[in-house]
Design an enzyme around this catalytic site. Structure first.
Site, PDB file in Angstrom:
ATOM      1  N   ASP A  21      36.197 -53.843 -31.701  1.00 48.31           N
ATOM      2  CA  ASP A  21      35.256 -53.993 -33.272  1.00 48.31           C
ATOM      3  C   ASP A  21      34.705 -53.187 -33.295  1.00 48.31           C
ATOM      4  OD1 ASP A  21      34.780 -55.766 -34.673  1.00 48.31           O
ATOM      5  OD2 ASP A  21      33.291 -57.005 -33.847  1.00 48.31           O
ATOM      6  N   ASN A  23      35.692 -51.008 -36.613  1.00 49.85           N
ATOM      7  CA  ASN A  23      35.441 -49.570 -37.152  1.00 49.85           C
ATOM      8  C   ASN A  23      34.945 -49.357 -38.327  1.00 49.85           C
ATOM      9  OD1 ASN A  23      37.282 -49.311 -35.272  1.00 49.85           O
ATOM     10  ND2 ASN A  23      39.940 -50.377 -36.168  1.00 49.85           N
ATOM     11  N   GLU A  68      42.836 -64.442 -39.007  1.00 55.14           N
ATOM     12  CA  GLU A  68      40.707 -65.063 -39.564  1.00 55.14           C
ATOM     13  C   GLU A  68      40.706 -63.470 -40.422  1.00 55.14           C
ATOM     14  OE1 GLU A  68      41.184 -65.839 -37.044  1.00 55.14           O
ATOM     15  OE2 GLU A  68      40.812 -68.148 -37.297  1.00 55.14           O
ATOM     16  N   ASN A  69      41.850 -61.936 -40.018  1.00 56.90           N
ATOM     17  CA  ASN A  69      41.364 -61.028 -40.595  1.00 56.90           C
ATOM     18  C   ASN A  69      42.108 -61.158 -42.439  1.00 56.90           C
ATOM     19  OD1 ASN A  69      41.173 -59.217 -37.645  1.00 56.90           O
ATOM     20  ND2 ASN A  69      39.600 -59.470 -38.800  1.00 56.90           N
ATOM     21  N   ARG A  72      40.539 -60.986 -45.557  1.00 55.66           N
ATOM     22  CA  ARG A  72      39.808 -59.262 -45.680  1.00 55.66           C
ATOM     23  C   ARG A  72      40.372 -58.845 -47.093  1.00 55.66           C
ATOM     24  NH1 ARG A  72      37.421 -55.406 -40.326  1.00 55.66           N
ATOM     25  NH2 ARG A  72      36.890 -57.714 -39.050  1.00 55.66           N
ATOM     26  N   GLU A 208      35.476 -62.122 -16.432  1.00 52.61           N
ATOM     27  CA  GLU A 208      35.084 -61.355 -16.591  1.00 52.61           C
ATOM     28  C   GLU A 208      34.648 -61.233 -18.125  1.00 52.61           C
ATOM     29  OE1 GLU A 208      32.846 -61.811 -14.272  1.00 52.61           O
ATOM     30  OE2 GLU A 208      33.781 -62.474 -13.104  1.00 52.61           O
TER      31      GLU A 208
HETATM   32  C1  IPE Z   1      37.933 -59.498 -34.697  1.00 56.05           C
HETATM   33  O1  IPE Z   1      37.208 -58.799 -34.949  1.00 56.05           O
HETATM   34  C2  IPE Z   1      39.163 -59.017 -34.410  1.00 56.05           C
HETATM   35  C3  IPE Z   1      39.514 -58.326 -34.058  1.00 56.05           C
HETATM   36  C4  IPE Z   1      38.939 -56.877 -33.336  1.00 56.05           C
HETATM   37  C5  IPE Z   1      41.028 -57.717 -34.492  1.00 56.05           C
HETATM   38  P1  IPE Z   1      36.567 -58.890 -36.033  1.00 56.05           P
HETATM   39  O2  IPE Z   1      35.645 -57.814 -36.832  1.00 56.05           O
HETATM   40  O3  IPE Z   1      37.085 -59.271 -36.918  1.00 56.05           O
HETATM   41  O4  IPE Z   1      35.181 -60.260 -35.826  1.00 56.05           O
HETATM   42  P2  IPE Z   1      34.111 -61.150 -36.915  1.00 56.05           P
HETATM   43  O5  IPE Z   1      35.406 -61.895 -37.494  1.00 56.05           O
HETATM   44  O6  IPE Z   1      33.521 -60.324 -36.624  1.00 56.05           O
HETATM   45  O7  IPE Z   1      33.935 -61.705 -35.320  1.00 56.05           O
HETATM   46  C1  IPE Z   2      37.690 -54.039 -36.019  1.00 52.66           C
HETATM   47  O1  IPE Z   2      36.929 -53.599 -37.192  1.00 52.66           O
HETATM   48  C2  IPE Z   2      39.317 -53.845 -36.333  1.00 52.66           C
HETATM   49  C3  IPE Z   2      39.905 -54.807 -37.075  1.00 52.66           C
HETATM   50  C4  IPE Z   2      39.059 -56.092 -36.858  1.00 52.66           C
HETATM   51  C5  IPE Z   2      41.116 -55.445 -37.642  1.00 52.66           C
HETATM   52  P1  IPE Z   2      35.915 -53.786 -38.006  1.00 52.66           P
HETATM   53  O2  IPE Z   2      37.044 -53.759 -38.969  1.00 52.66           O
HETATM   54  O3  IPE Z   2      35.584 -55.239 -37.679  1.00 52.66           O
HETATM   55  O4  IPE Z   2      34.692 -52.902 -37.540  1.00 52.66           O
HETATM   56  P2  IPE Z   2      33.504 -53.995 -38.142  1.00 52.66           P
HETATM   57  O5  IPE Z   2      33.151 -54.751 -37.628  1.00 52.66           O
HETATM   58  O6  IPE Z   2      33.703 -54.444 -39.805  1.00 52.66           O
HETATM   59  O7  IPE Z   2      32.034 -53.314 -38.166  1.00 52.66           O
HETATM   60 MG    MG Z   3      34.455 -56.761 -37.020  1.00 54.09          MG
END
Ligand code: IPE
Ligand code: IPE
Ligand code: MG
Length: 249
Positions: A21, A23, A68-69, A72, A208
């Site tokens: 997480d 990016n 859930e992604n 987006r 853990e």
């Molecule tokens: C969790 O990250 C999913 C992945 C890393 C693929 P998210 O950024 O989607 O998580 P939430 O929704 O903030 O918990």
């Molecule tokens: C994780 O990074 C990658 C995916 C969930 C695909 P994010 O895109 O969730 O990055 P943040 O949490 O918005 O910084």
């Molecule tokens: Mg994220």
């Protein structure tokens, strides 16, 4: 001194699971589009895989895209699907060279055909590899996986292949997509959030947990080794007392 020198090779985790997480925030800090963060994230994936391979970790599961992604913005989802094609094609030769086998868990049928094809090629090409197994959790969520397992079990009961008396933890595990893979010893989450976001809920029952503020694109081999060293400092009691655990060793 590198953290790798502090790792006790006799007590390596068999399975490390990672919620990659941060990016988006990494890109935002640089006034860049989120997509740049995802691109940079691919390099971090490469470093994590190489690190796990060098440390001889048998299984590394990477949470790549959650159920859930899909919620987006469409442009971001499309960019991620395209990036996956590119990343998988670019990385496959190196994966083979490093003897890394790739597996996928998740609702793969939801992926665009081109992404699925690129993945299939990678899975087939690396299927002969015998080193670290990298499991990509793609279009994955734990609740999806458990629901699917439940449906499959009910189906088998309906067919008379199974009776309710035969339903136990082992049977449920054998219906999960992680069948045959040991449960994660450690769950790593980068990006500073303290949650598990629907990832491997059954499998992490006794893992853990290791949280780091580091954003995923900044993650490297040292970050992984540091997590392993931290893991090795923990006492895993599995419900027993500390005295019972120390008597054994
Ligand atoms: C969790 O990250 C999913 C992945 C890393 C693929 P998210 O950024 O989607 O998580 P939430 O929704 O903030 O918990
Ligand atoms: C994780 O990074 C990658 C995916 C969930 C695909 P994010 O895109 O969730 O990055 P943040 O949490 O918005 O910084
Ligand atoms: Mg994220």
């Amino acid at each position: 001194m590198s953290y790798i020198d502090q790792i006790d090779k006799t007590r390596l985790p068999k399975h490390i699971a990672v919620i990659m997480d941060g990016n988006g925030r990494w890109a935002k800090q640089r006034n860049l589009d989120r997509t740049f963060g995802h691109k940079e994230g691919v390099s971090a994936v490469r470093r994590a895989i190489e690190g796990a391979s060098r440390a001889e970790i048998p299984y590394l599961t990477l949470y790549t895209f959650s159920t859930e992604n899909w919620k987006r913005p469409e442009e971001e989802v499309n960019a991620l699907m395209a990036l996956m094609i590119q990343a998988v094609a670019n990385e496959t030769p190196e994966l083979v060279k490093n003897n890394i086998r790739v597996k996928v868990i998740g609702d793969i049928d939801r992926l665009p055909v081109a992404t699925k094809e690129a993945l299939d090629h990678c899975l087939q090409t690396t299927s002969v590899c015998t080193g670290t197994t990298v499991i990509l959790a793609l279009s994955y969520s734990s609740k999806w996986e458990i629901t699917k397992a439940l449906k499959d079990i009910v189906h088998d009961v309906g067919l008379g292949k199974l009776t309710d008396k035969e339903i136990n933890e082992e049977l449920i595990e054998s219906h999960l997509s992680t069948k045959g893979i040991p449960n994660p010893d450690i769950l790593v989450r980068t990006g500073g959030e303290l949650r598990v976001s629907n990832f491997l809920l059954w499998q992490i029952a006794y893992s853990e947990l290791y949280f780091t503020e580091e954003l995923w694109p900044d993650f490297n081999e040292e970050s992984l080794y540091r997590a392993i060293v931290d893991y090795q400092s923990r006492e895993r009691r599995f419900g027993k007392t500390s005295e019972q655990i120390s008597k054994k060793s």
